[in-house]
Design a protein around this motif. Structure first.
Motif, short mmCIF file in Angstrom:
data_model
loop_
_atom_site.label_atom_id
_atom_site.label_comp_id
_atom_site.label_asym_id
_atom_site.label_seq_id
_atom_site.Cartn_x
_atom_site.Cartn_y
_atom_site.Cartn_z
N ILE A 54 -14.19 -10.01 13.11
CA ILE A 54 -12.90 -9.90 12.41
C ILE A 54 -13.02 -8.84 11.30
CG2 ILE A 54 -11.39 -11.14 10.77
CD1 ILE A 54 -11.91 -13.68 12.53
N ILE A 55 -14.12 -8.92 10.55
CA ILE A 55 -14.29 -7.98 9.43
C ILE A 55 -14.49 -6.54 9.95
CG2 ILE A 55 -15.96 -7.34 7.62
CD1 ILE A 55 -15.96 -10.46 7.06
N ALA A 56 -15.27 -6.41 11.01
CA ALA A 56 -15.50 -5.07 11.57
C ALA A 56 -14.18 -4.48 12.06
CB ALA A 56 -16.51 -5.15 12.71
N HIS A 57 -13.36 -5.31 12.69
CA HIS A 57 -12.08 -4.82 13.22
C HIS A 57 -11.14 -4.42 12.09
CE1 HIS A 57 -7.88 -5.55 14.77
NE2 HIS A 57 -8.30 -4.54 15.49
N MET A 58 -11.06 -5.28 11.06
CA MET A 58 -10.14 -4.97 9.96
C MET A 58 -10.60 -3.74 9.20
SD MET A 58 -9.04 -8.68 8.53
CE MET A 58 -7.57 -8.14 7.75
N SER A 59 -11.92 -3.66 9.04
CA SER A 59 -12.46 -2.53 8.30
C SER A 59 -12.21 -1.22 9.04
CB SER A 59 -13.94 -2.84 8.08
OG SER A 59 -14.66 -1.72 7.82
N ALA A 60 -12.30 -1.25 10.37
CA ALA A 60 -12.05 -0.04 11.17
C ALA A 60 -10.60 0.40 11.09
CB ALA A 60 -12.44 -0.29 12.61
N ASN A 61 -9.73 -0.52 10.65
CA ASN A 61 -8.31 -0.21 10.61
C ASN A 61 -7.77 -0.03 9.19
OD1 ASN A 61 -6.99 -0.25 13.43
ND2 ASN A 61 -8.54 -1.85 13.49
N ASP A 62 -8.69 0.27 8.27
CA ASP A 62 -8.31 0.55 6.88
C ASP A 62 -7.44 -0.55 6.30
OD1 ASP A 62 -9.49 3.01 7.44
OD2 ASP A 62 -7.56 3.83 8.12
N ARG A 63 -7.82 -1.78 6.56
CA ARG A 63 -6.99 -2.86 6.05
C ARG A 63 -7.36 -3.14 4.61
NH1 ARG A 63 -5.52 -5.52 10.81
NH2 ARG A 63 -4.51 -7.15 9.62
N VAL A 64 -6.71 -4.13 4.03
CA VAL A 64 -6.87 -4.46 2.62
C VAL A 64 -8.33 -4.74 2.24
CG1 VAL A 64 -6.28 -6.86 3.13
CG2 VAL A 64 -5.97 -6.01 0.82
N LEU A 65 -9.14 -4.98 3.27
CA LEU A 65 -10.50 -5.46 3.03
C LEU A 65 -11.51 -4.31 2.78
CD1 LEU A 65 -11.85 -7.87 5.68
CD2 LEU A 65 -12.73 -5.57 5.60
N ILE A 66 -12.46 -4.56 1.90
CA ILE A 66 -13.49 -3.56 1.65
C ILE A 66 -14.85 -4.15 2.05
CG2 ILE A 66 -14.72 -2.26 -0.16
CD1 ILE A 66 -11.99 -2.21 -1.65
N ALA A 67 -15.53 -3.47 2.92
CA ALA A 67 -16.85 -3.95 3.37
C ALA A 67 -17.90 -2.99 2.87
CB ALA A 67 -16.88 -4.05 4.89
N GLU A 68 -18.78 -3.50 1.99
CA GLU A 68 -19.88 -2.66 1.50
C GLU A 68 -21.05 -2.83 2.44
OE1 GLU A 68 -20.57 -4.14 -2.40
OE2 GLU A 68 -19.01 -2.89 -3.30
N GLY A 69 -21.79 -1.79 2.65
CA GLY A 69 -22.91 -1.86 3.59
C GLY A 69 -22.49 -1.22 4.90
N ASN A 70 -23.30 -1.48 5.89
CA ASN A 70 -23.05 -0.84 7.18
C ASN A 70 -22.58 -1.88 8.19
OD1 ASN A 70 -23.20 0.40 9.60
ND2 ASN A 70 -25.33 1.07 9.42
N CYS A 71 -21.38 -1.66 8.71
CA CYS A 71 -20.83 -2.63 9.67
C CYS A 71 -21.72 -2.76 10.90
CB CYS A 71 -19.40 -2.26 10.06
SG CYS A 71 -18.20 -3.18 9.08
N GLY A 72 -22.50 -1.71 11.15
CA GLY A 72 -23.42 -1.77 12.29
C GLY A 72 -24.61 -2.68 12.04
N SER A 73 -24.86 -3.04 10.78
CA SER A 73 -25.95 -4.00 10.55
C SER A 73 -25.39 -5.18 9.75
CB SER A 73 -27.15 -3.32 9.88
OG SER A 73 -27.01 -3.23 8.52
N PRO A 74 -24.95 -6.18 10.47
CA PRO A 74 -24.17 -7.29 9.91
C PRO A 74 -24.80 -7.95 8.67
CG PRO A 74 -24.31 -7.48 12.30
CD PRO A 74 -25.16 -6.32 11.90
N ARG A 75 -26.13 -8.06 8.64
CA ARG A 75 -26.75 -8.78 7.52
C ARG A 75 -26.52 -8.07 6.19
NH1 ARG A 75 -30.96 -10.38 11.09
NH2 ARG A 75 -30.71 -12.60 11.50
#
Ligand SMILES: O=P(O)(O)OC[C@H]1O[C@](O)(CO)[C@@H](O)[C@@H]1O
Length: 611
Positions: A574-595
């Motif tokens: 869910i987070i990877a998808h939202m992040s790829a679509n410039d949604r309200v969410l900010i993901a720090e780190g690399n989506c390719g390495s979930p941990r």
């Protein structure tokens, strides 16, 4: 080992095609025509299993040699099993399927039971027990069959209103409110599954080159696909009739398509209601929306017509009529075929169902490859895919036994496929049987020409079909051929009706309910759960974002706070998808390495809209 040629020359002839009946067929030589079969049927009586064992004993090479050696026997089999529906000019050839006479005799009681079940179905029995529904698509083309006078009137009135409405749209009597053209020029059909495949097939098969209204489809919740359709309409959105089709009136993909189209109308300053038409069941969500918003028109769908057999209801007829297709002829073709497939002898749908059973051991062990040799019938295979696979792909039989039934359908068109996957069909893994759809008329009269002496372009197409059929047969690969004279509303109605009936009969002989789709419901439920989880994730992230300082969360923390530790993988997706679509969410780190990910929202929403 029995010689096929010997058996044919010494055996009394099979009953002539025009008389053959499941009831009367004599049991004859066990291996009068055999292809090698590798898998043993699991649910057949011993006698039939024995017949198949004989078939399995004949080596592939021998069988091929013997078949090729005896063209007389093959011709005789062709004639013996040749079916024609004279009025429709439709032929069925099942001579290249290797069923034995014992098999036919063995199937006899099952077919008699299937005919009886079909008779009850047409009289209005609850043929879909799980959903407690009648199954009435046959009444749509012969309203006299409807079990109640009110249904008969409903069918007739709906057809009349479809034709009247289409005439008014085409003639410009009903106009779009703000189009400079002064009349509707485009149809945008929004629907999915049975609420799209039939209209798509009919449009491709029958729409004239310059239809009064051109049709396009939104049949998915893919935003890019929707944008593409709307962009292609451009300024013609103002003269577009939007036909929203959903039997249930609550299918999410269709609802989303509608909302997206309504947004486009708003942005273009257009009044959607004056250009919207709904086809749905009375009082469904869609029906209520259309009524409350005052849409241009509403047409009914019925509880007793399934999505995949709805092509002769308003679902298929309204879009067809708007494109100038003669829908009454389509209904006539279907009605004629219904008559031909209502009989308990010489029934082409039963012959098809019998061949499917033989070829796939009654358990779907081989796939059905559908090859129409006509560009305009391209979508027939896709249409059949839903009709057959949604009807027959079932986990349980009618007695509750686990059976995992089905019959896989795929295909595109000939001779195009000759240059693609037919290599494998001829030489590769033997996991299919083919169905050729042949159209005798190449192009309208007066247009043909010989591109080399004595040969037209259509002759090549014909040659490719016959060549492929022969080449497959020579390698022990079974095929059925359905031939129609030309692609017309009547013949299209007829082939649809032929396959609808074959599916119904096949379902009966393997004892399953063809008219429900519990598996699809399971997928829909799971999708709704994913979206519900997404809202919980957003709510948890919102709470963390509203803290001072903001508290970025790891996936584990999010899963924990959602009380869904078992859903951590889905939360990551869910987070990877939202992040790829410039949604309200900010993901720090690399989506390719979930941990490594830590997540928060771009802004705190004090009212927590997501809760
Ligand atoms: O017409 P509806 O209710 O929107 O349903 C569309 C399709 O969805 C299904 O119910 C399941 O996918 C199909 O059987 C049906 O044709």
């Amino acid at each position: 080992m029995a010689s096929l040629s010997g058996l044919y020359s010494s055996s009394p002839s099979l009953k002539p095609a025009k008389n053959h009946s499941f009831k009367a067929l004599p049991a004859q030589s066990r291996d009068s025509f055999s292809f090698p079969h590798t898998s043993k049927p699991t649910n057949l009586p011993l006698t039939l299993s024995s017949a198949r064992s004989v078939a399995r004993d004949i080596s592939h090479a021998d069988s091929k040699k013997e078949l090729l050696k005896d063209p007389d026997a093959l011709w005789k089999r062709y004639l013996d099993w040749f079916y024609q529906q004279k009025e429709l000019g439709l032929y069925l050839d099942i001579s290249r399927v290797g069923f034995t006479d014992e098999f036919v005799a063995e199937m006899e009681p099952r077919f008699q039971a299937a005919f009886k079940a079909m008779e009850d179905l047409e009289k209005g029995s609850i043929a879909n027990p799980d959903e407690g529904r009648m199954v009435g698509h046959y009444w749509l083309r012969n309203s006299k069959l409807a079990p109640k006078p009110t249904l008969k009137t409903l069918i007739e009135n709906t057809l009349d209103s479809i034709c009247a409405f289409s005439d008014d749209i085409i003639s410009g009597k009903i106009k779009p409110p703000s189009s400079p053209e002064g009349r509707f020029t485009q149809i945008l059909s929004v629907g999915i599954g049975g609420s799209a495949l039939g209209p798509q097939f009919v449009a491709e098969a029958l729409a004239p080159d310059n239809p009064p209204l051109k049709i396009r489809f939104i049949d998915n919740t893919d935003p890019a696909g929707i944008d593409h359709q709307i962009a292609q309409l451009g300024p013609e959105l103002a003269s577009t009739l939007v036909v929203v089709i959903s039997k249930s009136g609550g299918t999410p993909e269709t609802r989303n398509g509608l909302l997206e189209v309504q947004k486009a109308f708003r942005e273009a300053g257009l009044n959607f209601a004056k250009q919207g038409v709904a086809i749905t069941q009375e009082n469904s969500l869609l029906d209520n929306t259309a009524r409350i918003e005052g849409w241009l028109a509403r047409f009914p769908m019925y509880d007793w017509v399934g999505g995949r057999t709805s092509i002769m209801s308003a679902v298929g007829l309204l879009p067809a009529a708007l494109q100038g297709i003669n829908v009454r002829e389509m209904l006539t073709g279907a009605a004629l075929m219904d008559e031909a497939t209502r009989t308990t002898s010489n029934n082409p749908a039963a012959l098809l169902a019998m061949c499917w059973y033989w070829a796939s051991n009654g358990v779907g062990s081989k796939d059905m490859v559908v090859l129409p040799y006509k560009d305009s019938l391209l979508l027939f295979s896709r249409y059949l895919q839903q009709l057959v696979m949604e009807s027959l792909g079932k986990e349980f039989d009618l007695d509750g036994n686990t059976v995992n039934q089905g019959l896989t359908v795929y295909g595109n068109k000939g001779s195009t496929d000759q240059h693609a996957y037919i290599q494998q069909l001829r030489d590769g893994v033997h996991n299919f049987f083919a169905t050729f759809i042949e159209v005798l008329r190449d192009r309208p009269p007066g247009h043909d020409w010989e591109l080399e002496p004595g040969v037209t372009c259509g002759d090549y197409l014909f040659g490719m079909l016959q060549g492929t059929r022969s080449a497959l047969y020579a390698n022990g690969r079974e095929s059925i051929s359905v031939t129609i004279q030309e692609v017309t509303p009547t013949s299209v109605g007829a082939i649809i009706a032929l396959y609808e009936r074959a599916v119904g009969l096949y379902a009966s002989i393997v004892n399953i309910n063809a008219y429900h789709q519990p598996g699809v419901e399971a997928g829909k439920k799971a999708a709704a759960e994913v979206l519900a989880l997404q809202k919980r994730v957003l709510s948890v992230l919102n709470e963390a974002t509203c803290k001072d300082p903001v508290e970025p969360l790891t996936l584990e923390e999010i899963a924990d706070r959602c009380h869904a530790p078992e859903e951590i993988e889905m939360i990551y997706k869910i987070i990877a998808h939202m992040s790829a679509n410039d949604r309200v969410l900010i993901a720090e780190g690399n989506c390719g390495s979930p941990r490594s990910i830590k997540v928060y929202l771009g802004e705190c929403n004090v009212d927590d809209l997501y809760a």
